[in-house]
Structure formats: structure tokens, C-alpha cells
Design a protein around this motif. Structure first.
Motif, mmCIF file in Angstrom:
data_model
loop_
_atom_site.group_PDB
_atom_site.id
_atom_site.type_symbol
_atom_site.label_atom_id
_atom_site.label_comp_id
_atom_site.label_asym_id
_atom_site.label_seq_id
_atom_site.Cartn_x
_atom_site.Cartn_y
_atom_site.Cartn_z
ATOM 1 N N LYS A 5 -26.920 20.927 -45.863
ATOM 2 C CA LYS A 5 -25.524 20.497 -46.004
ATOM 3 C C LYS A 5 -25.365 19.515 -47.165
ATOM 4 C CE LYS A 5 -21.594 18.515 -43.617
ATOM 5 N NZ LYS A 5 -21.061 17.905 -42.398
ATOM 6 N N GLN A 6 -26.240 18.537 -47.269
ATOM 7 C CA GLN A 6 -26.136 17.546 -48.344
ATOM 8 C C GLN A 6 -26.347 18.207 -49.709
ATOM 9 O OE1 GLN A 6 -28.654 14.130 -47.933
ATOM 10 N NE2 GLN A 6 -28.062 13.277 -49.900
ATOM 11 N N ILE A 7 -27.263 19.142 -49.792
ATOM 12 C CA ILE A 7 -27.515 19.852 -51.045
ATOM 13 C C ILE A 7 -26.266 20.639 -51.468
ATOM 14 C CG2 ILE A 7 -28.870 21.702 -52.125
ATOM 15 C CD1 ILE A 7 -31.193 20.790 -50.245
ATOM 16 N N ILE A 8 -25.625 21.286 -50.510
ATOM 17 C CA ILE A 8 -24.414 22.057 -50.799
ATOM 18 C C ILE A 8 -23.294 21.120 -51.258
ATOM 19 C CG2 ILE A 8 -22.615 23.511 -49.784
ATOM 20 C CD1 ILE A 8 -24.876 24.687 -47.999
ATOM 21 N N GLU A 9 -23.150 19.980 -50.592
ATOM 22 C CA GLU A 9 -22.122 19.017 -51.005
ATOM 23 C C GLU A 9 -22.362 18.536 -52.438
ATOM 24 O OE1 GLU A 9 -22.531 16.268 -47.739
ATOM 25 O OE2 GLU A 9 -20.819 17.147 -46.682
ATOM 26 N N GLU A 10 -23.622 18.301 -52.786
ATOM 27 C CA GLU A 10 -23.947 17.884 -54.152
ATOM 28 C C GLU A 10 -23.644 18.991 -55.162
ATOM 29 O OE1 GLU A 10 -28.044 16.629 -53.919
ATOM 30 O OE2 GLU A 10 -27.532 14.870 -52.711
ATOM 31 N N LYS A 11 -23.913 20.247 -54.788
ATOM 32 C CA LYS A 11 -23.588 21.374 -55.671
ATOM 33 C C LYS A 11 -22.087 21.457 -55.921
ATOM 34 C CE LYS A 11 -27.354 24.559 -54.470
ATOM 35 N NZ LYS A 11 -27.647 25.863 -53.820
ATOM 36 N N ILE A 12 -21.290 21.215 -54.872
ATOM 37 C CA ILE A 12 -19.829 21.254 -55.017
ATOM 38 C C ILE A 12 -19.368 20.175 -55.991
ATOM 39 C CG2 ILE A 12 -17.628 20.864 -53.827
ATOM 40 C CD1 ILE A 12 -18.914 22.225 -51.358
ATOM 41 N N ILE A 13 -19.929 18.976 -55.874
ATOM 42 C CA ILE A 13 -19.568 17.885 -56.794
ATOM 43 C C ILE A 13 -19.930 18.265 -58.223
ATOM 44 C CG2 ILE A 13 -20.123 15.506 -57.451
ATOM 45 C CD1 ILE A 13 -20.424 14.969 -54.370
ATOM 46 N N ASP A 14 -21.138 18.795 -58.419
ATOM 47 C CA ASP A 14 -21.568 19.205 -59.765
ATOM 48 C C ASP A 14 -20.658 20.289 -60.335
ATOM 49 O OD1 ASP A 14 -23.646 17.401 -59.615
ATOM 50 O OD2 ASP A 14 -25.173 18.908 -59.128
ATOM 51 N N LEU A 15 -20.306 21.276 -59.516
ATOM 52 C CA LEU A 15 -19.431 22.357 -59.978
ATOM 53 C C LEU A 15 -18.039 21.838 -60.302
ATOM 54 C CD1 LEU A 15 -20.501 25.229 -57.564
ATOM 55 C CD2 LEU A 15 -20.736 25.227 -60.053
ATOM 56 N N THR A 16 -17.533 20.907 -59.484
ATOM 57 C CA THR A 16 -16.210 20.326 -59.735
ATOM 58 C C THR A 16 -16.195 19.610 -61.076
ATOM 59 O OG1 THR A 16 -15.827 20.070 -57.361
ATOM 60 C CG2 THR A 16 -14.455 18.737 -58.832
ATOM 61 N N LEU A 17 -17.242 18.838 -61.350
ATOM 62 C CA LEU A 17 -17.326 18.129 -62.639
ATOM 63 C C LEU A 17 -17.439 19.110 -63.797
ATOM 64 C CD1 LEU A 17 -19.717 15.193 -61.622
ATOM 65 C CD2 LEU A 17 -17.244 15.072 -62.052
ATOM 66 N N LYS A 18 -18.225 20.136 -63.618
ATOM 67 C CA LYS A 18 -18.404 21.129 -64.679
ATOM 68 C C LYS A 18 -17.099 21.873 -64.955
ATOM 69 C CE LYS A 18 -21.868 24.356 -66.244
ATOM 70 N NZ LYS A 18 -23.141 24.996 -65.945
ATOM 71 N N LEU A 19 -16.370 22.209 -63.885
ATOM 72 C CA LEU A 19 -15.114 22.947 -64.041
ATOM 73 C C LEU A 19 -14.006 22.109 -64.678
ATOM 74 C CD1 LEU A 19 -15.177 24.954 -60.712
ATOM 75 C CD2 LEU A 19 -15.130 25.937 -63.016
ATOM 76 N N ASP B 61 -13.826 29.665 -65.910
ATOM 77 C CA ASP B 61 -15.044 30.394 -65.560
ATOM 78 C C ASP B 61 -14.946 30.905 -64.119
ATOM 79 O OD1 ASP B 61 -17.724 31.045 -64.717
ATOM 80 O OD2 ASP B 61 -18.435 29.989 -66.495
ATOM 81 N N GLN B 62 -14.726 32.211 -63.977
ATOM 82 C CA GLN B 62 -14.537 32.796 -62.649
ATOM 83 C C GLN B 62 -15.796 32.717 -61.790
ATOM 84 O OE1 GLN B 62 -13.031 36.733 -63.367
ATOM 85 N NE2 GLN B 62 -10.945 36.009 -63.676
ATOM 86 N N ALA B 63 -16.959 32.848 -62.394
ATOM 87 C CA ALA B 63 -18.206 32.794 -61.624
ATOM 88 C C ALA B 63 -18.405 31.413 -61.003
ATOM 89 C CB ALA B 63 -19.393 33.160 -62.502
ATOM 90 N N LEU B 64 -18.139 30.359 -61.789
ATOM 91 C CA LEU B 64 -18.275 28.999 -61.264
ATOM 92 C C LEU B 64 -17.242 28.727 -60.178
ATOM 93 C CD1 LEU B 64 -18.984 26.913 -64.499
ATOM 94 C CD2 LEU B 64 -20.617 27.669 -62.770
ATOM 95 N N ASN B 65 -16.003 29.179 -60.383
ATOM 96 C CA ASN B 65 -14.960 29.007 -59.371
ATOM 97 C C ASN B 65 -15.313 29.741 -58.086
ATOM 98 O OD1 ASN B 65 -12.681 27.333 -60.155
ATOM 99 N ND2 ASN B 65 -12.470 28.733 -61.878
ATOM 100 N N SER B 66 -15.840 30.947 -58.206
ATOM 101 C CA SER B 66 -16.240 31.730 -57.041
ATOM 102 C C SER B 66 -17.362 31.030 -56.278
ATOM 103 C CB SER B 66 -16.673 33.123 -57.487
ATOM 104 O OG SER B 66 -17.049 33.889 -56.377
ATOM 105 N N GLU B 67 -18.336 30.515 -57.003
ATOM 106 C CA GLU B 67 -19.450 29.777 -56.374
ATOM 107 C C GLU B 67 -18.928 28.559 -55.628
ATOM 108 O OE1 GLU B 67 -23.491 28.623 -55.516
ATOM 109 O OE2 GLU B 67 -22.634 30.519 -56.153
ATOM 110 N N LYS B 68 -18.038 27.797 -56.264
ATOM 111 C CA LYS B 68 -17.480 26.596 -55.643
ATOM 112 C C LYS B 68 -16.681 26.969 -54.391
ATOM 113 C CE LYS B 68 -14.520 22.641 -56.469
ATOM 114 N NZ LYS B 68 -13.079 22.625 -56.604
ATOM 115 N N ASN B 69 -15.865 28.016 -54.464
ATOM 116 C CA ASN B 69 -15.077 28.448 -53.305
ATOM 117 C C ASN B 69 -15.973 28.843 -52.134
ATOM 118 O OD1 ASN B 69 -12.655 28.025 -54.604
ATOM 119 N ND2 ASN B 69 -12.451 30.140 -55.288
ATOM 120 N N PHE B 70 -17.064 29.557 -52.435
ATOM 121 C CA PHE B 70 -17.982 29.950 -51.366
ATOM 122 C C PHE B 70 -18.643 28.725 -50.736
ATOM 123 C CE2 PHE B 70 -22.360 31.005 -50.016
ATOM 124 C CZ PHE B 70 -22.030 31.749 -48.901
#
Length: 135
Positions: A95-109, A117-126
Motif C-alpha cells: 500500500k505504501q509503495i502504491i501511494e508513493e507511485k501515485i505521488i511520483d506520477l502526479t508530480l510527473k504529470l 501522456d495517456q499511459a501515465l494517466n492510465s497507470e495513475k488511475n489504476f
């Protein structure tokens, strides 16, 4: 003793789960599918949702969030192919790893070169869907 059926949940990166189960419930495109030993062979599309694995006591032993995919049911067992999948539940440590990935993707987006970037948005949504299922 009940008969078991083997399920393999596979992503492009790994074999996420391989387990003998009493029953597996899959998020089919036309509704949930309960698959047990000796099920009629089939190939079906899956929607984003939760794969539930049941043990011999008919209790949910594992839950895996998938981002759609394909399920192949045969005499050998069940194979689920999905672009993305994550183990969820109280016994899961990711869970913590996923939360960190969401933060990283949000900053990148937020960067102009990645905003569309549709791939990054799709990853973040999932991943947001997965976190929602943890709670």
C-alpha cells in the motif's frame, strides 16, 4: 476434500500469483465469473476489478486488483493476463509503495511534457483504484 483449481495471474512484468484455489471470482466484462474445478473451458474478456481467490473453507484468501485483461479457463486451470495487477488486502505490504507511485506520477504529470501522456494517466488511475480498494 474439495477439488482445487490452479490460477495464474500474469502481467507483462511478472507472474504475480500462482495458487491452488477452491474457487476464483473474476470481474468479467458481462459480470462476475465464479470458476471452480471442472469448469467448462472458456476465453473471456475481463474488466477492471478485483479477482477473489477462495480457500478450501470458502473464505477469501487473496484479492488482486486487475486493470482488465483476458482469462483463459482450461483443464489445466485459469490463466489471467492483465496489463496491470496489484495484490490488495490487510496482509499486503505494498500500500505504501502504491501511494508513493501515485505521488511520483502526479508530480510527473504536472510537467508540461507529460500532461497529455495517456499511459501515465492510465497507470495513475489504476493505482488510485487499487488504493480505494485497500480502504
Amino acid at each position: 476434500m474439495s477439488e482445487l483449481i490452479k490460477i495464474n495471474i500474469v502481467t507483462p512484468l511478472e507472474l504475480l500469483k500462482s495458487k491452488e484455489t477452491r474457487m476464483s471470482v473474476l470481474p468479467g466484462s458481462e459480470g462476475e465469473l465464479g470458476i471452480m474445478s471442472r469448469h467448462t473451458p472458456l476465453l473471456t474478456l475481463l474488466d477492471r476489478g478485483i479477482v477473489k481467490l477462495y480457500d478450501e473453507n470458502n473464505s477469501v484468501s487473496d484479492q488482486i486488483a486487475i486493470d482488465g485483461g483476458v482469462a483463459d479457463v482450461s483443464e489445466e486451470g485459469i490463466t489471467v493476463l492483465s496489463e496491470r495487477a496489484e495484490v490488495i488486502g490487510p496482509s499486503s505490504s505494498n500500500k505504501q509503495i502504491i501511494e508513493e507511485k501515485i505521488i511520483d506520477l502526479t508530480l510527473k504529470l504536472q510537467k508540461p511534457e507529460f500532461q497529455n501522456d495517456q499511459a501515465l494517466n492510465s497507470e495513475k488511475n489504476f493505482l488510485e483504484f487499487v488504493i480505494e480498494k485497500f480502504n
